[in-house]
Enzyme design. Structure first.
Site, mmCIF file in Angstrom:
data_model
loop_
_atom_site.group_PDB
_atom_site.id
_atom_site.type_symbol
_atom_site.label_atom_id
_atom_site.label_comp_id
_atom_site.label_asym_id
_atom_site.label_seq_id
_atom_site.Cartn_x
_atom_site.Cartn_y
_atom_site.Cartn_z
ATOM 1 C CE1 TYR A 1 -3.307 -3.036 0.859
ATOM 2 C CE2 TYR A 1 -4.355 -1.148 -0.186
ATOM 3 C CZ TYR A 1 -4.375 -2.491 0.176
ATOM 4 O OH TYR A 1 -5.440 -3.279 -0.189
ATOM 5 N NE ARG B 1 -3.328 0.080 -4.835
ATOM 6 C CZ ARG B 1 -4.553 -0.246 -4.438
ATOM 7 N NH1 ARG B 1 -4.743 -1.287 -3.632
ATOM 8 N NH2 ARG B 1 -5.598 0.466 -4.834
ATOM 9 C CG ASN C 1 -11.771 4.782 -8.175
ATOM 10 O OD1 ASN C 1 -12.003 3.592 -8.355
ATOM 11 N ND2 ASN C 1 -11.915 5.691 -9.123
ATOM 12 C CB VAL C 2 -8.614 3.584 -2.067
ATOM 13 C CG1 VAL C 2 -9.696 2.579 -1.673
ATOM 14 C CG2 VAL C 2 -7.504 2.917 -2.883
ATOM 15 C CG ASP C 3 -7.930 7.260 -7.147
ATOM 16 O OD1 ASP C 3 -8.102 6.604 -8.199
ATOM 17 O OD2 ASP C 3 -8.715 8.156 -6.763
ATOM 18 C CG HIS D 1 -14.271 -0.124 -2.030
ATOM 19 N ND1 HIS D 1 -14.173 -0.531 -3.338
ATOM 20 C CD2 HIS D 1 -15.439 -0.624 -1.572
ATOM 21 C CE1 HIS D 1 -15.242 -1.264 -3.643
ATOM 22 N NE2 HIS D 1 -16.020 -1.336 -2.605
ATOM 23 C CB CYS E 1 -4.615 2.106 15.345
ATOM 24 S SG CYS E 1 -4.237 0.689 16.375
ATOM 25 C CB CYS F 1 -7.269 1.803 19.349
ATOM 26 S SG CYS F 1 -6.046 2.952 18.705
ATOM 27 C CB CYS G 1 -1.438 2.718 17.141
ATOM 28 S SG CYS G 1 -2.603 3.784 17.976
#
Ligand code: APR
Length: 249
Positions: free
Chosen positions: A72, A75, A107-109, A124, A132, A135, A152
């Site tokens: 990630y 990405r 999209n997470v972009d 998404h 975290c 938590c 965290c």
């Protein structure tokens, strides 16, 4: 090279001019012209090269958190290196011209927000956010160069991207708002998505069952194609600016 001119049916143009409530559901195809890979394109799709079960699931993170974190992070760097394209900006224009416009994205972009879209539902999650795993505390800062996954500051749990992995539930508030918008719209656009991932893929049908007109804009046919009222096949970055010009120009 100029865009391939699109022919929009006149009745669709007048319907869009007369419709106060529009919804657009977007997928990875909308960001393809920005240089981001889609997921299921046979050759270039991320899932053609990487196994979602090894990288995008809570089990994968349990098994090898560093592998998932680094993927990630890669990405996230890829997203930082690109800019919204004309498809993203055309959706911003539609939002300015329509009284009720809801943009639902898979999209997470973060490119829709980057382009200036306001009313965005992120089904998404968003790769720019980190939280975290235990938590749920969000953090803006973390050490990406360490040998291990950053932790965290509140509970010492592992940090993870705030995206929805396979097998995880979608953020309830975003999903409920998306279903409400789909069920109360006049026109539902499905743009740049293969329409195979649930529950997002059901939204067009939820809209249709409430009498909305469904318009699909996609480079290839999808399971939605035979059910859509209008299908405009091609690149969203070429089609959407022409649609805005034809309807609201
Ligand atoms: N313009 C329009 N459509 C395009 C373009 C383009 N420039 N380029 C590709 N497409 C189409 C492809 O033909 C394909 O049908 O976009 C679709 C992208 O489909 P997927 O790669 O399956 O992406 P998406 O539908 O967003 O995937 C849904 O699956 O992997 C998970 O969480 C991930 O949000 C993602 C979800």
């Amino acid at each position: 090279m100029s865009d391939r001119p699109i022919e929009l049916p006149l009745e669709l143009v007048s319907l869009l001019r007369a419709s106060p409530r529009l919804v657009a559901l977007t997928g990875a195809g909308v960001s393809q012209e920005s240089g981001l890979r889609t997921f299921r394109d046979a050759q270039t799709g991320l899932w053609a090269q990487y196994k979602p079960t090894e990288l995008a699931s809570p089990e994968a993170f349990q098994r090898d958190p560093k592998l998932v974190w680094d993927w990630y992070a890669w990405r996230r760097e890829a997203v930082k290196g690109v800019r919204p394209n004309r498809g993203h900006y055309a959706l911003v224009e539609i939002e300015k011209r329509v009284s009720h416009f809801t943009l639902i994205t898979q999209n997470v972009d973060n490119l829709h927000r980057f382009a200036g879209s306001q009313n965005v539902l992120e089904l998404h999650g968003n790769i720019q956010r980190v939280r975290c795993a235990d938590c749920y505390t969000f953090t803006e800062t973390w050490d990406d160069d360490s040998e291990s996954v950053p932790r965290c500051k509140v509970c010492d749990g592992l940090l993870r991207p705030d995206v929805v992995w396979f097998g995880e539930s979608l953020p309830r508030d975003q999903l409920e708002a998306a279903v409400t918008a789909a069920r109360s719209c006049d026109v539902f656009f499905s743009i740049g998505t293969s329409g195979v991932v649930q529950p997002a893929a059901s939204l067009a049908f939820a809209a249709r069952n409430r009498g909305a007109v469904v318009v699909e804009i996609n480079a290839e046919p999808t399971p939605l194609t035979p059910k859509a009222d209008y299908v405009v096949q091609g690149k969203s970055g070429e089609i959407l600016p022409q649609l805005v010009e034809a309807v609201w120009g």
